[in-house]
Structures are given as structure tokens and as C-alpha cells.
Design an enzyme around this catalytic site. Structure first.
Site, short mmCIF file in Angstrom:
data_model
loop_
_atom_site.label_atom_id
_atom_site.label_comp_id
_atom_site.label_asym_id
_atom_site.label_seq_id
_atom_site.Cartn_x
_atom_site.Cartn_y
_atom_site.Cartn_z
N ASN A 151 -55.55 63.02 -4.01
CA ASN A 151 -56.88 62.38 -3.40
C ASN A 151 -57.40 61.38 -4.07
OD1 ASN A 151 -59.05 61.59 -2.19
ND2 ASN A 151 -59.65 63.86 -1.50
N LYS A 180 -59.94 59.71 -4.26
CA LYS A 180 -61.36 59.88 -4.50
C LYS A 180 -61.57 60.97 -5.55
CE LYS A 180 -63.31 57.89 -0.31
NZ LYS A 180 -64.08 58.12 0.89
N GLU A 181 -60.39 61.64 -5.95
CA GLU A 181 -60.72 62.98 -6.84
C GLU A 181 -59.79 62.66 -8.17
OE1 GLU A 181 -60.45 66.68 -4.88
OE2 GLU A 181 -61.13 65.97 -3.02
N MET A 182 -58.49 63.04 -8.18
CA MET A 182 -57.72 62.92 -9.30
C MET A 182 -56.60 61.74 -9.36
SD MET A 182 -57.21 66.89 -9.95
CE MET A 182 -56.92 67.22 -11.87
#
Lengths: 552, 345
Positions: free
Chosen positions: B146, B148-150
Site C-alpha cells: 500500500n 499510503k503505508e509501507m
């Protein structure tokens, strides 16, 4: 490399190829894998049934945790995946059908899982209201303690709603709906707190009313899902194709068995053939050695008989030449006996000596002629025993009274023998005289006749031209045994030779036994001798028997 | 034909027959040990009548994989710019969450939903709020990719880990194919399966220790059942085994406003209209440590969360005393990790 060898190589390669092919075909049946597949299919069935059970338990509040049903679904998916790894030894077609059925099952399972997801949410909502509804009514009833009519209505509603939840029918639904409407309208004048409580009660009653139908719809849908059918189909297909594979495999296995047995049979046949050939070869070698020995023997015999013939020829020539002078001498002696004065003893004695000498010379000449030119045998069937007995009488007369005991062991009903009676008589007289002389006129003379069947290996028996007897041929045996001085071993094999004699010089001609043997040979018979020095001698004459005997 | 040649032929025959017989009657070999992919836990019989079961005190796991997973879980190399590890948003010292409304990804990006706790995630029937991952192994790939994550990818992470001889050696020992997407996910999942929190006071109560809960807390549990909370929050994880519509008894999203795609929940996965606004019922284990609450983190305290649930899910209005009792009960659900109680904020 020769053509035959190439052919052999080709056939060998073909057999190996065939056996390998068939062997490989028997391989794929793996019982372990089959059992695993069967276990997995059974497990699938069981899990599906367990899941349906858990579904009903959840619906009727017997179980309130969804963990178990979720895990069962997981296990079903895992079992399906396990089966998807390809079940055992079934055919390509079987794999295709299994894959199709597995796919059908997977779809059914996914539909079931999705439906269950919806069911869980709806069922939770329903159970939430069912749990809370009694509490809500209790709270309401506490607030409307004074109003009997309302209390009654609320109590009836509680009873109806709970009843509705438990029954499968929709009968109560319109009634409850009416009651809800009634309560809603009746509460218009109630205090706000009561109105609020009543609103909660009515809301949850409505939720139960609508939600129950939804949830039951899902339960029906889930129970009707074709997972069980799909599993049954899988089971049935798999068993069918497995049975097919099994049949195929056992066919190949039996073929392999047959081919192997055939192969072993062929190998054993070849080995048997080989060992038979080896045996035959050994026999042939033996035969050849034997034949070679025979040939040498025959050659020696031939040389011997040529020699004998030559001697005979010379002797008979001499005898002829001597015969005439002897006749003249004999006539001269006769003349002398008539005309001479025989009163003088010495003259008579000299004449007698001369007459005896001439007689003896005549006898020698006669015997030499007999041996050298045996009279033509004239064969006719005749019994042996009377001939033998006559010979004994003649010999007794010739020898005078002696101290010899004669024992006769003559077989009765002896088959006739084809023979020349005069010559045979001469044989017996000769042998009996010899015996009597060997015993010095004292001892025991045994005469024995019998029938027998010669066996291979005995003297004169065989397939060669020189062998007078064939194996299993019936014969007549005649034995003449004395208890005389016997014959030394080193002389035993020479006694049948002409001019060989053990008698003192001047007594025998050395032709007696040679003549005996030539007569027996002329009768296609065999004469053998056994002797123990100092114990006695036995002559055995074997003659072919005429099988068609006395037509009594 | 020589004697040795005959013997040779006989030996050949015997071998042939022997081979055929051996093939026809094969020796049964010992069955191979097969380990289940996902460890199953059996509910404890003594307490099966209760809708909630205690967390098992012990689960059997490959400790070498757990250790490897632990290292990976805390390794920022799994993010694109080496700034974030799994543990950044699932801090084991903060109840397995980051205690933020939304997590901060690489380059300061904001996540779509509140990060759920990693503790006891192994007991959830599916992973993520919308249940888009069936297993923990599948889940691991989600945040990793993702943006927006990792914001990373498997090839990138594998390339980085291959630089580390320690990783290479350990992976080689445990997995036949060494470092791969599957083996990384497997190790992380193994570690996550070890992240369970048994021995909560409530679990001790379930196992028969009546004194583990105070009278007030026991009253809270009775209320929890009577009000209907337990209908969704049941099982070992007190939740985590079904989807439920947020706003069943009243329209939550209309009242909240500002509806985003993430609010559609399960609908984003299935496309089924019936799944709109449905979310996985979250676990209530260690709930006192994992504020803020709900996928949109709209409840800052347990009281708020209870009120929202009562209104939208139960269709009930609660008194202040009832809320107090429920909060008291929820506070008994904090368990122990590695033998030590989880730290309160």
C-alpha cells in the site's frame, strides 16, 4: 554377427521392452494415495454435515459462538485444496471429470461461505433483538405499572413474539402486526418516558418480525446448497474412475504375470533342450568310444580268424596229402595182419602199435578237416534235453564205470531250439569228456538247463551286427559244471583257440573247444566259461529260444 | 553350455520372479507427517456453554520461524524508504496498535482506516476491516504494497533482505526456496500467531475462578449478554468472526456525514449491495489499550464507543450506570503477552 544371432538379439530386446512397458503400466496404483483421497472425501462429507449442524445450532441459539462454523468452513476449503493436488492413479479422462467436479464443489462452497457471511450478520441482528426484547418489555412494564390494559397488551405481545420466533409458520405475523399498530396508536397520550420505552420495544418486535423471515430464508438457502450433492458426485466419480484404473492395472499385472511365466517357461524349455543335447552328446561320445573298441576288437578277431583260416587251409592241405598215404599204410597193415606170421609176440605187438598209430593219425586228420571246413549246419527245431541225456549215455559208455556222480537239473517245458542235432551232440560229448577228464573220473558233474531273458550288458547282447542277441530276447541256457582241477586264470581266455591244449602231449589235438565254439557260433549262440582253479569249471551255452513252442 | 552360464540364467530367472512378486506385493511405507497450514484451536469443553471462550494458554509453533518473523516484523527494510516496520503501526507496547486515528505511512501519508491490533489477529476469521485477506500470510502483503503505508514491493524487499547474510542463512535453513514472498509472509504470520494474550482476568473467570472478577464486572458481563452485545462479540476473540452492518438500527453514516470509499467496508471486496457498510466485527480483547475505536476512529473512549454501539447496533439507550458497568467489564479483557500483562497507556 550372424543373422540368427541378430534375430535372437531382436527378440530379446523386444521381450525386455514389452516386460518393461507392462511393468510400468502396473505402477501407478498407489494405495496410500488412494486411501488418503478416500479419507479426504469422507472428511469433506463429514465436515459439510457438521457445518449444516452448526448452522442450525446458531440459528436456534444452541450455540452462540461463530468460531466453530468459521473453522469448519476453513477446514472444508483446506480439504478441497488437498483433493485438488490430484487424486491417485485415475485416467486423464477421470482427472478431467474430477477437476470439473472439484470446481463445481469449490463454487458451491464459495456460494455457501458467502451466504453464511450474510446469514451470520442477519442472524446476529435477530438474536440481538431476541435477547434484548424481554429486557426491554420488562423495563417498559416497570414504567406502566398502573395501566392494566397496556400491561396486558405488552405481555401478550411478548408472548406472541417469542412464540413467533419459535414456530416455523408465519400465521402469527398479521396478528402481531395489528397488535404493534394498536400499541403505537394507543401510546400517543402516554408520558414521554413511557413512549420512548415503548418505541424501543416496538422497534425490536418489528426487527424480530422481519428478521426471522430473512434469517430463515438464509437457512433454507444454505441447507439447499448443492455442496453435499457435489461431494457425492466427487465420491461417485472418483470411485468409478478408481475402479477403472484398478481394472486396467490388474489387467496389465496379469499380462505381466503371463509374460513372465511364458518367459520362464521358454527359458526352462531351452535349458531342458540344452541339457538333453548335452546328455545325447555324452551318449554319442560313449557310443563312439565303444564302437571304436569294437572295431579294434573285430579287427583283431578278423586277423585272428584270417590266421585261423590260413592255418586251417594249410592244415587241411596237409591232411589231404597225409590222408592217402595213411590209407595206403592202413591197407598195408591189413595185409600184414593177414599174411604175416603173428605167432612171434614181438611182431604182433609191433603191428598193433603201428595200427594204433595209423588210427590216431587218421583221427587227427579227420578233426583238422572238420575244424577247417565245418560241415554245413542243417538247422531244425529240436528239444535240447533229450540230446543232452543221449550225450551223457554215450560218454558213460565211452568212459566205462567211473566214480562220477551226475546231477541233472533239467528244466521241464524247455522251448525248442533251432539246431543241427549231430553237431550239438558233438558239442555236448566234447564238453562232457573234457569234464570227466578234468575230474580224473571222480567227482560231481552237474547238468543244468533253463530259460532266461537276456538283459543288455550281458555277453553277446547288443545292437551290433556281431551280437547274436538283442536285449529282452528269450534264450535257453545250458550249463555243464564239473568239480575238476579247473583252469588257471591266465589260460582261461585261450582255451577256445585252436591247437591250445592243457592235456599231455599226444593226448589231445587242441581242436576240441575250438570246434565247440565254432559250432555254437554257427547256431548264433554264445559259450562262456568260468573256472576256479582246484574247484571246478562251468561252461555255459546260451542259445536263442524258439518262442512259438509246444502248441499244447 | 558351461555350468556358470546355467547358474547365471537361473539367477536371472529368480531375480525376475522376485522382482515381479516384490512389485505385486509392495511393502507399505510409513505415512508422512502432515502439518496443518493454519493452526486450529479447540474450544475448551468446560466453558463451551458460554458464548465466549478463553484464549488458549499455549499454541504449538515453530519457534525458529517465530524468531525470524519477529525480526522481520520489526525490520524497516520492509518499507520502501526503510522508515517503517510492521511494528511501527502495530506497536506491541501500545496494545498492538499505534493509538492514532489513522496511521502515518511513508512520506507522511495518512491511512484510510484505523489500524486494528495485531494481538490475537490469528483468531480472526479474516483479516482487515473488510476481510479482504483470508489468512495472515495474505494480509502481510497488503500494507507492504500500500503506497499510503509501507509503499514497497516483494522484489524490492527480497532484494534488500538478500543483502543481509544473516537473513539468507536463516531463510535457507527454514525454507527450501530461501527468501521469497511466500517465506517472508509465512515467517511474519508465524510470529503473529505467537502474538496471543491469554490469562485475562475474564479468561480466568471463564475457567472457573469466580473471584477473578469483581461483582461490578460480573454485572457488566451479564449486561453485555442481556443487551445483545455478545451476539456479535463472541467466540475466543470476542468478535472477529463475522461481518456486521455499521448502523443496523439507525443510519450511522448519514448521521456522521462525510462518507468515504473506505466506509463502504465489505462492499469494496464483494461488490454485493448487501455488504455496503459492513465491517468485520472487531475483537474486544485488550480493548482498553487500543483507543481510538471503530474503523473511522470516531470514538476516543470506551464510553463513547459503547454509546455509539448501543444506539446504532443494538437500538438501545443505556443509562450512565449501565455504561459504567460495561466499561468495567471491558477492562477485564486485557491479557498477558509473554507472561506479562499488556501495558496500559
Amino acid at each position: 554377427m550372424s543373422f540368427a544371432r541378430l534375430k535372437l538379439l531382436g527378440v530379446g530386446t523386444g521381450i525386455v521392452f514389452l516386460v518393461t512397458l507392462v511393468f510400468l503400466q502396473t505402477g501407478p496404483i498407489n494405495t496410500k494415495r488412494h486411501n488418503a483421497v478416500m479419507d479426504e472425501l469422507r472428511r469433506l462429507k463429514q465436515l459439510d454435515a457438521i457445518f449444516n449442524q452448526e448452522l442450525l445450532q446458531l440459528r436456534f441459539g444452541l450455540v452462540s459462538s461463530y468460531d466453530a462454523a468459521g473453522q469448519t468452513l476453513h477446514a472444508l476449503k483446506a480439504a478441497h485444496q488437498q483433493l485438488s493436488h490430484g487424486p491417485a492413479a485415475i485416467s486423464q479422462q477421470g482427472h478431467a471429470e474430477m477437476d470439473r467436479r472439484l470446481e463445481a464443489f469449490r463454487e458451491a462452497l464459495e456460494a455457501k461461505a458467502a451466504s453464511f457471511e450474510q446469514f451470520a450478520a442477519e442472524n446476529a441482528t435477530l438474536n440481538n433483538s431476541i435477547r434484548f426484547f424481554p429486557l426491554a418489555t420488562t423495563r417498559l412494564l416497570a414504567d406502566v405499572e398502573g395501566e392494566a390494559a397496556l400491561s396486558l397488551q405488552v405481555n401478550q405481545l411478548l408472548r406472541d413474539v417469542l412464540m413467533y420466533n419459535l414456530t416455523a409458520s408465519q400465521e402469527l405475523k398479521p396478528e402481531i402486526r395489528d397488535r404493534l399498530e394498536e400499541l403505537r396508536q394507543g401510546s400517543a397520550s402516554a408520558p414521554p418516558e413511557v413512549q420512548r420505552q415503548l418505541h424501543t420495544v416496538l422497534t425490536h418486535a418489528r426487527v424480530i418480525l422481519e428478521q426471522k423471515e430473512t434469517v430463515d430464508g438464509f437457512v433454507r438457502e444454505l441447507m439447499a446448497m448443492p455442496t453435499a450433492d457435489a461431494i457425492e458426485g466427487l465420491y461417485e466419480s472418483y470411485l468409478r474412475f478408481y475402479a477403472q484404473a484398478l481394472r486396467r492395472s490388474s489387467l496389465y499385472r496379469n499380462t505381466l504375470y503371463a509374460v513372465c511365466l511364458l518367459l520362464i517357461g521358454v527359458i526352462m524349455a531351452i535349458m531342458a533342450q540344452l541339457s538333453r543335447n548335452v546328455r545325447l552328446l555324452e551318449l554319442e561320445i560313449q557310443e563312439r568310444k565303444h564302437a571304436e573298441a569294437n572295431l579294434r576288437e573285430t579287427q583283431a578277431q578278423l586277423v585272428q580268424s584270417e590266421k585261423l583260416a590260413a592255418i586251417g587251409h594249410v592244415a587241411s592241405g596237409i591232411a589231404h596229402e597225409v590222408k592217402n598215404p595213411l590209407a595206403i599204410l592202413s591197407q598195408g597193415l591189413e595185409y600184414f595182419r593177414k599174411n604175416l606170421d603173428l605167432t612171434q609176440a614181438s611182431t604182433a605187438e609191433a603191428l598193433t602199435l603201428m595200427e594204433e598209430a595209423v588210427k590216431r593219425a587218421n583221427m587227427i586228420v579227420r578233426e583238422v578237416l572238420t575244424f577247417a571246413r565245418p560241415a554245413q549246419v542243417s538247422l531244425s527245431p529240436a528239444p535240447l534235453n533229450p540230446l543232452l541225456e543221449r550225450a551223457v549215455v554215450l560218454v558213460e559208455k565211452q568212459l566205462g564205470v567211473t566214480a562220477i556222480v551226475i546231477t541233472k537239473e533239467l528244466a521241464k517245458e524247455l522251448p525248442l531250439v533251432s539246431m543241427d542235432q549231430n553237431q550239438m551232440q558233438q558239442v555236448f560229448i566234447n564238453l562232457l569228456t573234457n569234464a570227466a577228464q578234468a575230474m580224473s573220473n571222480r567227482g560231481r558233474l552237474t547238468l543244468r538247463t533253463s530259460t532266461a531273458v537276456v538283459a543288455a550288458g550281458e555277453a553277446g547282447v547288443g545292437h551290433r551286427a556281431t551280437d547274436p542277441f538283442k536285449p529282452e530276447q528269450p534264450v535257453v541256457v545250458c550249463e555243464i559244471a564239473d568239480t575238476g582241477c579247473g583252469i588257471p586264470k591266465d589260460k582261461l581266455n585261450k582255451i577256445f583257440e585252436p591247437f591250445f591244449t592243457t592235456k599231455p602231449l599226444g593226448e589231445g589235438t587242441g581242436l576240441g573247444l575250438a570246434i565247440v565254439r565254432s559250432i555254437i557260433q554257427a547256431h548264433r549262440g554264445v559259450i562262456t566259461v568260468e573256472s576256479q582253479e582246484g574247484q571246478g569249471t562251468t561252461f555255459q551255452i546260451t542259445l536263442p529260444a524258439l518262442v512259438m513252442t509246444s502248441p499244447l | 553350455m558351461t555350468r556358470s552360464r546355467v547358474a547365471l540364467i537361473w539367477a536371472g530367472c529368480v531375480c525376475l520372479v522376485g522382482g515381479v512378486l516384490w512389485r505385486l506385493f509392495p511393502v507399505p511405507s510409513t505415512p508422512q507427517q502432515v502439518t496443518a497450514q493454519t493452526p486450529q484451536w479447540a474450544p475448551e469443553q468446560a466453558v463451551i456453554t458460554e458464548p465466549i471462550q478463553p484464549i488458549p494458554v499455549r499454541v504449538t509453533l515453530d519457534q525458529r520461524k517465530v524468531a525470524l518473523g519477529q525480526r522481520l516484523f520489526h525490520d524497516p527494510q520492509l518499507s520502501h524508504d526503510n522508515t517503517l516496520a510492521c511494528a511501527s503501526c502495530h506497536d506491541l507496547r501500545k496494545g498492538g496498535t499505534d493509538r492514532r486515528a489513522r496511521s502515518i505511512g511513508i512520506n507522511g501519508a495518512l491511512g484510510e482506516v484505523n489500524a486494528p491490533t495485531v494481538y490475537n489477529a490469528a483468531f480472526n476469521f479474516k483479516q482487515f476491516w473488510d476481510g479482504r485477506a483470508e489468512t495472515l500470510e495474505e494480509q502481510a502483503a497488503g500494507p507492504l504494497h500500500n503506497p499510503k503505508e509501507m509503499g514497497a514491493s516483494w522484489p524490492e524487499v527480497i532484494a534488500k533482505l538478500t543483502q543481509d547474510p544473516g537473513y539468507v542463512q536463516t531463510f535457507k535453513k527454514l525454507y527450501p526456496d530461501g527468501i521469497s514472498a511466500a517465506s517472508i509472509a509465512d515467517a511474519i504470520a508465524a510470529f503473529e500467531r505467537s502474538l496471543i494474550t491469554p490469562n485475562a482476568r475474564f479468561d480466568r473467570f471463564l475457567r472457573g475462578d469466580q473471584e477473578a472478577l469483581t461483582a461490578e464486572e460480573r454485572e457488566g458481563y451479564r449486561l453485555f449478554k442481556d443487551l445483545g452485545c455478545v451476539v456479535c462479540h463472541q467466540g475466543v476473540n470476542i468478535g472477529g468472526n463475522m461481518f456486521q452492518t455499521m448502523g443496523k438500527m439507525a443510519d450511522y453514516f448519514a448521521n456522521r456525514g462525510n462518507i468515504a470509499t473506505a466506509d463502504f467496508g465489505r462492499y469494496n471486496v464483494t461488490g454485493d449491495e448487501r455488504d455496503r457498510y459492513k465491517f468485520k466485527v472487531p475483537t474486544l480483547r485488550n480493548i482498553a489499550l487500543t483507543a481510538p475505536y471503530f474503523h473511522d476512529a470516531t470514538a476516543q473512549t470506551l464510553e463513547e464507543a459503547i454509546q455509539t454501539m448501543a444506539k446504532y447496533q443494538l437500538g438501545v439507550s443505556l443509562t450512565a450506570r449501565e455504561v459504567e458497568l460495561l466499561v468495567a467489564y471491558l477492562n477485564t479483557l486485557t491479557g498477558e503477552y509473554e507472561g506479562k500483562p499488556l501495558e496500559a497507556p
